[in-house]
Design a protein around this motif. Structure first.
Motif, PDB file in Angstrom:
ATOM      1  N   VAL A 178      -8.714  57.267 -82.601  1.00  0.00           N
ATOM      2  CA  VAL A 178     -10.094  57.626 -82.281  1.00  0.00           C
ATOM      3  C   VAL A 178     -10.111  59.076 -81.818  1.00  0.00           C
ATOM      4  N   GLU A 179     -10.980  59.857 -82.418  1.00  0.00           N
ATOM      5  CA  GLU A 179     -11.150  61.256 -82.026  1.00  0.00           C
ATOM      6  C   GLU A 179     -12.349  61.353 -81.099  1.00  0.00           C
ATOM      7  N   GLY A 180     -12.078  61.262 -79.821  1.00  0.00           N
ATOM      8  CA  GLY A 180     -13.148  61.295 -78.824  1.00  0.00           C
ATOM      9  C   GLY A 180     -13.447  62.711 -78.364  1.00  0.00           C
ATOM     10  N   GLU A 234      -7.733  63.162 -79.106  1.00  0.00           N
ATOM     11  CA  GLU A 234      -7.396  61.991 -79.913  1.00  0.00           C
ATOM     12  C   GLU A 234      -6.535  61.019 -79.122  1.00  0.00           C
ATOM     13  N   ALA A 243     -10.117  54.671 -75.140  1.00  0.00           N
ATOM     14  CA  ALA A 243     -10.605  55.976 -75.576  1.00  0.00           C
ATOM     15  C   ALA A 243     -11.700  56.442 -74.622  1.00  0.00           C
ATOM     16  N   ASP A 244     -11.645  57.710 -74.280  1.00  0.00           N
ATOM     17  CA  ASP A 244     -12.688  58.290 -73.428  1.00  0.00           C
ATOM     18  C   ASP A 244     -13.876  58.655 -74.310  1.00  0.00           C
ATOM     19  N   LEU A 245     -14.964  57.934 -74.128  1.00  0.00           N
ATOM     20  CA  LEU A 245     -16.189  58.222 -74.886  1.00  0.00           C
ATOM     21  C   LEU A 245     -17.316  58.501 -73.902  1.00  0.00           C
ATOM     22  N   TYR A 265     -18.282  59.989 -83.226  1.00  0.00           N
ATOM     23  CA  TYR A 265     -16.837  60.174 -83.205  1.00  0.00           C
ATOM     24  C   TYR A 265     -16.176  59.402 -84.341  1.00  0.00           C
ATOM     25  N   TRP A 300     -13.186  57.346 -86.216  1.00  0.00           N
ATOM     26  CA  TRP A 300     -12.011  56.483 -86.070  1.00  0.00           C
ATOM     27  C   TRP A 300     -11.377  56.345 -87.436  1.00  0.00           C
TER      28      TRP A 300
END
Ligand SMILES: [Cu+2]
Length: 98
Positions: free
Chosen positions: A24-26, A30, A46-48, A54, A56
């Motif tokens: 996940v590219e938050g 990543e 994941a920090d969202l 974003y 995934w």
């Protein structure tokens, strides 16, 4: 000002027949799981904490190109209510895997 950190747990199970992983590219970078073997599962935090769209995907081999990719939409003004059965989860509109 630093954006708020809000860790979201993604619980993923590999129902396929080969290894996969979740990346996940938050907003703060990543995060990714180790490779998940068929029948196994993993949890990715994941920090969202910031509204946005974003990506995934599965970082294994060419799986992203083959369709294991999607988008997580974080809307502004949400609540802290935990997800319940029936809520759409991340990737709910994505591929069903293979
Ligand atoms: Cu994969």
């Amino acid at each position: 000002m630093q954006p708020p950190v809000r860790l979201v747990d993604f619980e993923v199970a590999n129902a396929g027949e080969i290894g996969h992983a979740l990346e996940v590219e938050g907003p703060s970078g990543e995060v990714e799981t180790e490779e998940i073997e068929p029948g196994d599962s993993a949890t990715l935090k994941a920090d969202l904490g910031e509204p946005g769209r974003y990506k995934w995907y599965c970082p294994i081999a060419d799986h992203e190109d083959r369709g294991m990719v999607g988008e997580i939409v974080v809307a502004a003004g949400g609540s802290d209510r935990p997800l319940e059965d029936g809520d759409a989860g991340p990737g709910a509109d994505g591929p069903a895997g293979y």
